[in-house]
Design a protein around this motif. Structure first.
Motif, PDB file in Angstrom:
ATOM      1  N   LYS A  97      54.817  64.484  38.150  1.00 61.80           N
ATOM      2  CA  LYS A  97      54.878  63.058  38.464  1.00 61.80           C
ATOM      3  C   LYS A  97      56.324  62.597  38.588  1.00 61.80           C
ATOM      4  O   LYS A  97      56.671  61.799  39.470  1.00 61.80           O
ATOM      5  CB  LYS A  97      54.149  62.269  37.384  1.00 61.80           C
ATOM      6  N   SER A  98      57.196  63.117  37.738  1.00 61.44           N
ATOM      7  CA  SER A  98      58.608  62.749  37.795  1.00 61.44           C
ATOM      8  C   SER A  98      59.252  63.244  39.081  1.00 61.44           C
ATOM      9  O   SER A  98      60.052  62.536  39.709  1.00 61.44           O
ATOM     10  CB  SER A  98      59.351  63.324  36.579  1.00 61.44           C
ATOM     11  N   TYR A 134      56.861  60.502  31.937  1.00 62.65           N
ATOM     12  CA  TYR A 134      55.945  61.073  32.915  1.00 62.65           C
ATOM     13  C   TYR A 134      56.008  62.595  32.870  1.00 62.65           C
ATOM     14  O   TYR A 134      56.987  63.186  32.402  1.00 62.65           O
ATOM     15  CB  TYR A 134      56.293  60.580  34.320  1.00 62.65           C
ATOM     16  N   SER A 135      54.980  63.221  33.407  1.00 60.03           N
ATOM     17  CA  SER A 135      54.955  64.679  33.507  1.00 60.03           C
ATOM     18  C   SER A 135      56.013  65.157  34.499  1.00 60.03           C
ATOM     19  O   SER A 135      56.550  64.362  35.284  1.00 60.03           O
ATOM     20  CB  SER A 135      53.580  65.145  33.989  1.00 60.03           C
ATOM     21  N   ASN A 142      54.898  49.201  39.998  1.00 57.31           N
ATOM     22  CA  ASN A 142      54.512  50.369  40.785  1.00 57.31           C
ATOM     23  C   ASN A 142      55.426  50.619  41.981  1.00 57.31           C
ATOM     24  O   ASN A 142      55.804  51.759  42.252  1.00 57.31           O
ATOM     25  CB  ASN A 142      53.054  50.235  41.258  1.00 57.31           C
ATOM     26  N   TYR A 145      57.680  63.759  41.903  1.00 56.65           N
ATOM     27  CA  TYR A 145      57.108  62.954  42.992  1.00 56.65           C
ATOM     28  C   TYR A 145      57.881  61.650  43.175  1.00 56.65           C
ATOM     29  O   TYR A 145      58.281  61.292  44.289  1.00 56.65           O
ATOM     30  CB  TYR A 145      55.643  62.657  42.688  1.00 56.65           C
ATOM     31  N   TYR A 146      58.135  60.940  42.070  1.00 65.04           N
ATOM     32  CA  TYR A 146      58.851  59.667  42.180  1.00 65.04           C
ATOM     33  C   TYR A 146      60.331  59.869  42.518  1.00 65.04           C
ATOM     34  O   TYR A 146      60.926  59.057  43.228  1.00 65.04           O
ATOM     35  CB  TYR A 146      58.685  58.853  40.904  1.00 65.04           C
ATOM     36  N   TYR A 171      62.234  58.950  35.040  1.00 59.81           N
ATOM     37  CA  TYR A 171      60.788  59.116  34.957  1.00 59.81           C
ATOM     38  C   TYR A 171      60.394  60.044  33.803  1.00 59.81           C
ATOM     39  O   TYR A 171      59.457  59.735  33.052  1.00 59.81           O
ATOM     40  CB  TYR A 171      60.256  59.670  36.279  1.00 59.81           C
TER      41      TYR A 171
END
Length: 250
Positions: free
Chosen positions: A229-230, A225-226, A140, A232-233, A219
């Protein structure tokens, strides 16, 4: 079977490869194999390597230029050591690197470990504060920043198996570490500076603007990942990357 396999890709590194060779030959732990895959160098890199007749140094010459990930994978296929570690052909280890890391991993029963490393210019003179191994690494928290540098990290292949690099990605090291940390709870820090990283002005890893898209694909494509979400990271990675190299935050 050697205690540790060292994995190195080389490409046109005649300027630095001898220093790297010296740092490996100077290791206090001598039970190693060093598998260097040359990625079709056009300079004297392979000639310099071949001057060393040490049977522990194994040189593979790639049939085509396939990039660092491809070269590392060719070396990994030949690796037979319990512990796997990485050293690029222009970086440097202190003499106690292998011994300290392996002793630490055995003592702590660690499956992955990483140490501090000095961040240097092309003459191996430190430029900013050492990168600190100060946090337990999990899947994480590795999503937000890649604390595991290849030159100062090691994993136990007897416990986690070999992990290969996705070819074609400029962020192949990050993907590889994420895939490893899917298998285990954590990687452990050894807070000693035992390696030197050359920060080239043209280094891909330092040129954040040019690899934002590549990081996003870590990501989106590799972690599946969506888009949200991608993004965000990717934003977290970019901020942490700035803090990693900014003198203001170090």
């Amino acid at each position: 079977m050697p205690e540790v396999s060292i994995i190195t890709p080389s490409y046109n590194t005649e300027k630095y490869i001898q220093e790297t060779i010296n740092s490996v030959l100077s290791q206090t732990l001598t039970d190693w194999e060093w598998i260097i895959t040359d990625d079709k160098s056009s300079d004297k890199t392979t000639e310099i390597i071949e001057q060393h007749k040490d049977p522990r140094i194994i040189l593979i010459k790639a049939e085509k230029n396939g990039g660092a990930g491809h070269a590392r994978n060719l070396s990994l296929e030949k690796a037979s050591g319990r512990f796997i570690t990485f050293l690029d052909a222009d970086d440097f280890w202190e003499p106690n690197f292998l011994e300290e890391m392996i002793n630490f991993m055995k003592k702590e029963k660690a499956e992955i470990a990483y140490s501090n490393y000095a961040r240097c210019n092309e003459d191996l003179i430190p430029q900013i504060e050492d990168f600190k191994a100060d946090k337990v690494v999990t899947f994480n928290n590795l999503l937000k920043t890649c604390r595991l540098s290849l030159l100062s990290s090691m994993y136990d292949s007897a416990r986690v198996g070999k992990e290969y690099f996705p070819e074609g990605s400029k962020r192949e090291d990050h993907v590889m570490w994420l895939n490893l940390l899917k298998k285990i709870p954590e990687g452990k820090p050894l807070p000693k500076t035992m390696a030197k990283y050359r920060m080239h002005q043209s280094s891909v890893s330092r040129n954040k603007k040019n690899i934002i898209k590549d990081q996003y694909l870590v990501y989106k494509d590799h972690m599946n990942y969506s888009t949200i979400k991608s993004l965000y990271y990717t934003a977290n990675w970019a901020l942490n990357g700035f803090m990693k190299y900014s003198k203001l935050f170090n």
